[in-house]
Design a protein around this motif. Structure first.
Motif, short mmCIF file in Angstrom:
data_model
loop_
_atom_site.label_atom_id
_atom_site.label_comp_id
_atom_site.label_asym_id
_atom_site.label_seq_id
_atom_site.Cartn_x
_atom_site.Cartn_y
_atom_site.Cartn_z
N MET A 312 0.83 -1.20 0.00
CA MET A 312 0.00 0.00 0.00
C MET A 312 0.87 1.25 0.00
SD MET A 312 -1.47 2.71 1.79
CE MET A 312 -1.39 2.36 3.56
N ASN A 313 0.50 2.19 -0.86
CA ASN A 313 1.19 3.48 -0.89
C ASN A 313 0.18 4.61 -0.95
OD1 ASN A 313 1.17 2.43 -3.96
ND2 ASN A 313 0.96 4.65 -3.95
N GLU A 321 -11.35 3.59 -14.53
CA GLU A 321 -11.21 3.16 -15.92
C GLU A 321 -9.80 2.70 -16.24
OE1 GLU A 321 -10.79 7.69 -15.76
OE2 GLU A 321 -12.07 6.14 -14.88
N ILE A 322 -8.81 3.15 -15.44
CA ILE A 322 -7.42 2.71 -15.65
C ILE A 322 -7.16 1.42 -14.89
CG2 ILE A 322 -5.00 3.33 -15.24
CD1 ILE A 322 -5.71 6.18 -15.84
N GLN A 323 -7.81 1.24 -13.73
CA GLN A 323 -7.60 0.03 -12.93
C GLN A 323 -7.90 -1.23 -13.74
OE1 GLN A 323 -9.47 -0.02 -9.05
NE2 GLN A 323 -9.25 2.19 -8.81
N ALA A 324 -8.89 -1.16 -14.63
CA ALA A 324 -9.31 -2.34 -15.38
C ALA A 324 -8.22 -2.87 -16.30
CB ALA A 324 -10.56 -2.03 -16.20
N SER A 325 -7.26 -2.02 -16.69
CA SER A 325 -6.23 -2.45 -17.65
C SER A 325 -4.82 -2.40 -17.07
CB SER A 325 -6.30 -1.58 -18.91
OG SER A 325 -6.07 -0.22 -18.57
N LEU A 326 -4.71 -2.26 -15.76
CA LEU A 326 -3.38 -2.11 -15.15
C LEU A 326 -2.47 -3.30 -15.38
CD1 LEU A 326 -4.04 -0.42 -11.68
CD2 LEU A 326 -2.71 0.50 -13.58
N ILE A 361 -3.94 -10.96 -8.50
CA ILE A 361 -3.62 -9.70 -7.84
C ILE A 361 -4.80 -8.77 -7.99
CG2 ILE A 361 -2.09 -7.69 -7.78
CD1 ILE A 361 0.15 -9.42 -8.78
N ASP A 362 -5.29 -8.22 -6.89
CA ASP A 362 -6.38 -7.26 -6.89
C ASP A 362 -5.82 -5.87 -6.59
OD1 ASP A 362 -8.22 -9.33 -7.30
OD2 ASP A 362 -8.40 -9.67 -5.13
N VAL A 363 -6.56 -4.84 -7.02
CA VAL A 363 -6.14 -3.48 -6.73
C VAL A 363 -7.33 -2.68 -6.22
CG1 VAL A 363 -6.58 -2.77 -9.13
CG2 VAL A 363 -5.07 -1.39 -7.70
N SER A 364 -7.07 -1.84 -5.23
CA SER A 364 -8.06 -0.88 -4.75
C SER A 364 -7.35 0.46 -4.58
CB SER A 364 -8.66 -1.34 -3.41
OG SER A 364 -7.67 -1.42 -2.41
N PHE A 373 -2.19 -2.98 -3.76
CA PHE A 373 -2.15 -4.16 -4.63
C PHE A 373 -2.03 -5.37 -3.71
CE2 PHE A 373 -0.92 -0.82 -7.50
CZ PHE A 373 -1.47 -1.20 -8.72
N THR A 374 -2.90 -6.36 -3.91
CA THR A 374 -2.94 -7.51 -3.01
C THR A 374 -2.88 -8.82 -3.80
OG1 THR A 374 -4.30 -6.25 -1.44
CG2 THR A 374 -4.20 -8.65 -1.15
N LEU A 375 -1.90 -9.64 -3.45
CA LEU A 375 -1.79 -10.99 -3.99
C LEU A 375 -2.58 -11.96 -3.15
CD1 LEU A 375 -0.44 -13.36 -5.64
CD2 LEU A 375 1.38 -13.29 -3.89
N HIS A 376 -3.42 -12.77 -3.80
CA HIS A 376 -4.10 -13.89 -3.14
C HIS A 376 -3.69 -15.15 -3.89
CE1 HIS A 376 -6.94 -11.49 -0.68
NE2 HIS A 376 -6.89 -10.62 -1.69
N MET A 377 -3.09 -16.12 -3.20
CA MET A 377 -2.75 -17.39 -3.83
C MET A 377 -2.89 -18.51 -2.80
SD MET A 377 1.42 -17.37 -4.02
CE MET A 377 1.59 -19.16 -3.80
#
Length: 382
Positions: A312-313, A321-326, A361-364, A373-377
């Motif tokens: 987190m930063n 609209e940018i998050q969808a293509s990050l 990886i999810d982003v909020s 940015f969060t990794l779930h595995m």
């Protein structure tokens, strides 16, 4: 006009263009002065029509007077629909397929001679040519649209290629120039030990940046060639020291504080090198796009059967609209200075590493909570 001409030439009260297939008879256009009752879109049972026979024999059928016809005197169709005269011509497309019929009927007998048959045949051919022309126009419009789209795609690809080459050259030139400058200063000047140590640190940071760029480029090329991200995870491994080494390296190179919280009570089956690279890319993204005067928070833990890694930063939030293509290669936030991170290559590689481990990886992002940015595995230990 065709229907009117056919009606006047034969005196028949109902004239129609019908779409006739093996299992359907549909009115496409009609001229009805006898209240036969069919308008465009209306259907008849195709088995009850003589048009079905016209389609089967691929030739014209004319009946001037049903009562005088040995074939159709007791035919069920005239009896069912109450007509005494009939004509039907197949509409044959340029590919030799039967599209339908141009047909007419009337409750009274009508003189149907060679001239009337020729007129219907000419009009049926005209309808067929018009249908072919409409298909050609539609195909031409589609080809033009596809051609324009293809041309635009080629232009976009060429532009991205040029930008990519320029950005790679720029990002590699900077660390190389930094190392070259440091070496010249050490070689030509009598520097204090403190100054030499500082120059060495700067050169180390520059080489680390160059190494990360090259690693991402190689992984990107491998992925685009179809090989994908390789994962080597033969046995459980203690990931905490791997993550702490990466965090320490980023802190040293970027000169920005990182606040870690790591809770991994047991070894997990994973590729330590790849997960270290994933965290390094997420931290590199946070350094490049976060507020420089704010620390970066890292939370790593095993929760509910998953390995969860969050970075987190603070800084300007990422628009939805940018998050969808990050995580697509070459995507970028136009508000940021162009770089390999801005092109989305680092995030793309990170997402591919996550996928290779069966994760995501999810982003909020918001002004209040910052960007995370969060990794779930899956957390596998055997």
């Amino acid at each position: 006009m065709i229907l009117d001409a056919c009606g006047r030439a034969t005196g028949m009260g109902f004239v129609a263009v019908a779409r006739v297939t093996e299992d359907r008879w549909v009115t496409c256009a009609s001229r009805d002065t006898i209240n036969f009752g069919l308008t465009p879109g209306d259907e008849l049972d195709v088995a009850s029509t003589i048009c079905r026979e016209v389609r089967a024999c691929r030739s014209i059928i004319t009946i001037p007077d049903v009562d005088e016809s040995d074939v159709y005197r007791n035919h069920p169709t005239p009896l069912q629909y109450g007509f005494k005269s009939y004509i039907s011509v197949p509409i044959v497309r340029s590919d030799d397929s039967i599209w339908g019929t141009l047909c007419a009927l009337d409750p009274d007998p009508r003189d149907i001679g060679p001239q009337e048959e020729q007129l219907f045949t000419i009009f049926a051919r005209s309808i067929a040519r018009e249908l072919d022309r409409q298909d050609e126009l539609a195909m031409g419009r589609q080809e033009i649209a596809e051609g324009r789209a293809s041309l635009q795609t080629e232009r976009d690809t060429a532009r991205l290629r040029e930008e990519f080459i320029a950005i790679v050259g720029h990002d590699l030139r900077n660390p190389i120039a930094a190392v070259a400058s440091g070496l010249r200063m050490i070689e030509k000047r009598n520097l204090s030990p403190e100054r030499q140590a500082m120059l060495m640190l700067e050169m180390q940071r520059a080489l680390t940046r160059a190494s990360q760029i090259i690693t991402n480029l190689m992984d990107f090329a491998r992925g685009r060639l179809g090989a994908g991200i390789e994962v080597n995870a033969p046995a459980p491994v203690d990931l905490e020291p791997v993550f702490r080494d990466v965090i320490g390296e980023i802190e040293q190179v970027a000169g920005q504080p990182v606040l870690p919280s790591i809770d991994l009570p047991r070894a997990l089956v994973a590729d330590p090198q790849r997960l270290g690279q994933l965290l390094s890319n997420l931290l590199g993204n946070a350094v490049a796009h976060g507020a420089p005067n704010q620390p970066i928070s890292v939370d790593i833990a095993e929760r509910d059967g998953e390995l969860v890694v969050s970075v987190m930063n603070q800084g300007t939030p990422i628009p939805p609209e940018i998050q969808a293509s990050l995580f697509q290669p070459f995507s970028r936030n136009e508000s940021k200075q162009k770089s390999l991170q801005g092109l989305g290559l680092g995030l793309y590689i990170a997402s591919q590493i996550a996928i290779a481990h069966g994760g995501r990886i999810d982003v909020s992002s918001s002004a209040e909570a910052g960007t995370t940015f969060t990794l779930h595995m899956p957390a596998k230990w055997a």
